[in-house]
Scaffold this motif. Structure first.
Motif, mmCIF file in Angstrom:
data_model
loop_
_atom_site.group_PDB
_atom_site.id
_atom_site.type_symbol
_atom_site.label_atom_id
_atom_site.label_comp_id
_atom_site.label_asym_id
_atom_site.label_seq_id
_atom_site.Cartn_x
_atom_site.Cartn_y
_atom_site.Cartn_z
ATOM 1 N N LEU A 126 -40.405 75.018 -42.807
ATOM 2 C CA LEU A 126 -39.958 76.241 -42.148
ATOM 3 C C LEU A 126 -38.439 76.305 -42.134
ATOM 4 N N TYR A 127 -37.909 77.503 -42.370
ATOM 5 C CA TYR A 127 -36.459 77.701 -42.334
ATOM 6 C C TYR A 127 -36.174 79.137 -41.908
ATOM 7 N N ALA A 128 -34.924 79.442 -41.655
ATOM 8 C CA ALA A 128 -34.568 80.767 -41.151
ATOM 9 C C ALA A 128 -33.710 81.558 -42.127
ATOM 10 N N SER A 129 -33.427 80.983 -43.277
ATOM 11 C CA SER A 129 -32.470 81.618 -44.185
ATOM 12 C C SER A 129 -33.100 82.010 -45.513
ATOM 13 N N GLY A 130 -34.315 82.549 -45.461
ATOM 14 C CA GLY A 130 -34.972 83.003 -46.682
ATOM 15 C C GLY A 130 -34.242 84.172 -47.323
ATOM 16 N N GLN A 131 -34.499 84.392 -48.597
ATOM 17 C CA GLN A 131 -33.809 85.425 -49.368
ATOM 18 C C GLN A 131 -34.593 86.729 -49.344
ATOM 19 N N VAL A 132 -33.930 87.815 -48.980
ATOM 20 C CA VAL A 132 -34.560 89.135 -48.919
ATOM 21 C C VAL A 132 -34.677 89.694 -50.330
ATOM 22 N N LYS A 133 -35.899 89.884 -50.791
ATOM 23 C CA LYS A 133 -36.113 90.437 -52.124
ATOM 24 C C LYS A 133 -36.484 91.915 -52.072
ATOM 25 N N ASN A 134 -37.073 92.322 -50.954
ATOM 26 C CA ASN A 134 -37.461 93.718 -50.756
ATOM 27 C C ASN A 134 -37.116 94.078 -49.315
ATOM 28 N N PRO A 135 -36.235 95.077 -49.090
ATOM 29 C CA PRO A 135 -35.812 95.390 -47.718
ATOM 30 C C PRO A 135 -36.951 95.851 -46.823
ATOM 31 N N ASN A 136 -38.104 96.194 -47.392
ATOM 32 C CA ASN A 136 -39.256 96.628 -46.596
ATOM 33 C C ASN A 136 -40.167 95.474 -46.191
ATOM 34 N N ASP A 137 -39.916 94.296 -46.745
ATOM 35 C CA ASP A 137 -40.744 93.128 -46.440
ATOM 36 C C ASP A 137 -40.033 92.207 -45.455
ATOM 37 N N PRO A 138 -40.792 91.425 -44.687
ATOM 38 C CA PRO A 138 -40.160 90.405 -43.846
ATOM 39 C C PRO A 138 -39.452 89.365 -44.711
ATOM 40 N N ARG A 139 -38.405 88.791 -44.193
ATOM 41 C CA ARG A 139 -37.700 87.730 -44.903
ATOM 42 C C ARG A 139 -38.583 86.490 -44.963
ATOM 43 N N PRO A 140 -38.716 85.847 -46.122
ATOM 44 C CA PRO A 140 -39.509 84.620 -46.197
ATOM 45 C C PRO A 140 -38.940 83.560 -45.263
ATOM 46 N N GLY A 141 -39.829 82.829 -44.596
ATOM 47 C CA GLY A 141 -39.382 81.829 -43.640
ATOM 48 C C GLY A 141 -40.001 80.464 -43.820
ATOM 49 N N PHE A 142 -40.829 80.296 -44.865
ATOM 50 C CA PHE A 142 -41.405 78.970 -45.077
ATOM 51 C C PHE A 142 -41.839 78.830 -46.532
ATOM 52 N N GLU A 143 -41.976 77.576 -46.948
ATOM 53 C CA GLU A 143 -42.566 77.256 -48.239
ATOM 54 C C GLU A 143 -43.680 76.242 -48.016
ATOM 55 N N PRO A 144 -44.852 76.514 -48.582
ATOM 56 C CA PRO A 144 -45.954 75.553 -48.449
ATOM 57 C C PRO A 144 -45.853 74.454 -49.493
ATOM 58 N N ILE A 145 -46.411 73.304 -49.163
ATOM 59 C CA ILE A 145 -46.476 72.158 -50.063
ATOM 60 C C ILE A 145 -47.908 71.635 -50.018
ATOM 61 N N LEU A 146 -48.528 71.477 -51.177
ATOM 62 C CA LEU A 146 -49.868 70.902 -51.238
ATOM 63 C C LEU A 146 -49.785 69.464 -51.710
ATOM 64 N N CYS A 147 -50.659 68.646 -51.160
ATOM 65 C CA CYS A 147 -50.710 67.232 -51.522
ATOM 66 C C CYS A 147 -52.099 66.892 -52.042
ATOM 67 N N GLY A 148 -52.165 66.419 -53.287
ATOM 68 C CA GLY A 148 -53.417 65.954 -53.868
ATOM 69 C C GLY A 148 -53.375 64.457 -54.093
ATOM 70 N N ARG A 149 -54.534 63.843 -54.204
ATOM 71 C CA ARG A 149 -54.618 62.386 -54.402
ATOM 72 C C ARG A 149 -55.445 62.089 -55.654
ATOM 73 N N TYR A 150 -54.843 61.339 -56.584
ATOM 74 C CA TYR A 150 -55.533 60.974 -57.823
ATOM 75 C C TYR A 150 -56.508 59.833 -57.533
ATOM 76 N N MET A 151 -57.787 60.108 -57.759
ATOM 77 C CA MET A 151 -58.825 59.138 -57.408
ATOM 78 C C MET A 151 -59.292 58.307 -58.600
ATOM 79 N N GLY A 152 -58.475 58.245 -59.648
ATOM 80 C CA GLY A 152 -58.816 57.456 -60.818
ATOM 81 C C GLY A 152 -59.610 58.258 -61.835
ATOM 82 N N GLN A 153 -59.754 57.720 -63.033
ATOM 83 C CA GLN A 153 -60.423 58.444 -64.102
ATOM 84 C C GLN A 153 -61.852 58.828 -63.754
ATOM 85 N N MET A 154 -62.528 57.982 -63.016
ATOM 86 C CA MET A 154 -63.914 58.267 -62.636
ATOM 87 C C MET A 154 -63.993 59.029 -61.319
#
Length: 333
Positions: A126-154
């Motif tokens: 979460l942050y407060a300084s997102g970049q405004v790309k469209n003046p009609n949209d809310p300013r972005p305030g977060f970026e999601p991160i996904l975490c996966g786990r490699y369970m081996g070839q099998m």
């Protein structure tokens, strides 16, 4: 830091191709060992154009990632391809941490599942300084991160707790974060700017100190370890501080690192500590200007990085090698 010199392996080219050709024995021939990664930490394409720069964000068939994202199945397949390539370079139990955008997070998740990479956790920065790309949209305030786990070839790894104790893989190192912060951490990373905007949020954060603070990168942070690289006019069509609602630049900004989506070094260091131990190896198929590589070096990790764009590769190589020189130089008595 370990007395063993860090291995830094940087590649200028397309990750979809290069991920299948890394020679794991040649990276550390003296030890005669197979050299794979303990984790992947990366900031892949999100699936939209940056100020119309389709050359920077283009797909293998000539479409931009923004155009490709309109074909959701094709973008998910692209994600599946690079994840499968990463998994070829991971030890069993290794994690993949990938940033995304709220509008294409579903495609990142679908690509992970198509690659048979189980998603074990999601994070929010979460942050407060997102970049405004469209003046009609809310300013972005977060970026999601996904975490996966490699369970081996099998896909059938057993006793992840034992694997974690032996190698640092198979589980996330939340206990390491707990030792730093004093409380068991949350999966939310929040900037001080965001907290300052809301009294209730400030009170909640004060009561729950396990939320990690990290701001958007400052100009100093962006240019860190750039050394003697020349300053150039940075394209600021995305910045609400230097452009108007139509994307017209109203203020030039000089920078050594002109990559459009630089992440904070401290954020990347934090994530690297979550998924690896000192002396381990991080792989990054979308190196950009090298922030993850700088963070890996500062954390005492080996690093394998791939970047397609030659201009960004030069910045990344300079920054990472300068960071390596810093940590390799004995401290003055």
């Amino acid at each position: 830091m370990s007395a063993t010199p860090l291995v830094i392996s940087l590649h200028n080219g397309d990750s979809l191709e290069l991920l299948h050709s890394i020679d794991h024995r040649a990276l550390r021939p003296a030890q005669g060992k197979i050299f794979k990664a303990d984790a992947c930490v990366c900031d892949p394409p999100y699936g939209f154009d940056f100020a119309g720069d389709k050359d920077w964000d283009s797909f293998e068939d000539g479409r931009s990632h923004a155009e490709l994202a309109q074909d959701s199945e094709a973008f998910a397949k692209f994600t599946e391809k690079w994840i499968r390539g990463v998994m070829e370079n991971l030890w069993d139990g290794g994690h993949v941490l990938a940033f995304s955008d709220s509008t294409t997070l579903d495609l990142l998740g679908r690509g992970m599942r198509l690659a048979s990479l189980p998603i074990v956790r999601g994070f929010a920065w979460l942050y407060a300084s997102g970049q405004v790309k469209n003046p009609n949209d809310p300013r972005p305030g977060f970026e999601p991160i996904l975490c996966g786990r490699y369970m081996g070839q099998m896909g059938r790894l057993k006793d992840l707790n034992k694997l974690f104790k032996q190698t640092g893989r198979g589980q996330l190192n939340a206990q390491g974060w707990k030792e730093e912060d004093g409380k068991h951490p949350t999966n939310v990373m929040i900037s001080e700017e965001a907290v300052a905007l809301d009294e209730d949020l400030a009170r909640l954060v004060a009561e729950h100190k396990a939320s990690f603070f990290v701001p958007k990168p400052s100009p100093k942070d962006r240019d860190a370890y750039c050394g003697d690289l020349p300053e150039v006019v940075k394209d600021n069509r995305l910045s609400h501080m230097t452009s108007n609602a139509k994307g017209k630049i109203v203020k030039d900004v000089m920078a050594q690192n002109f990559h459009p989506t630089v992440k904070p070094i401290e954020l990347m260091r934090r994530l690297i500590r979550l998924v690896s131990r000192p002396g381990g190896t991080i792989i990054d198929p979308f190196m950009g200007s090298g922030t993850c590589g700088v963070a890996a070096v500062l954390e005492g990790r080996n690093y394998i990085g791939i970047e397609r764009e030659a201009d960004y590769f030069k910045i990344a190589e300079t920054r990472i090698m300068n960071a390596l020189a810093e940590v390799s130089t004995p401290a003055a008595a």
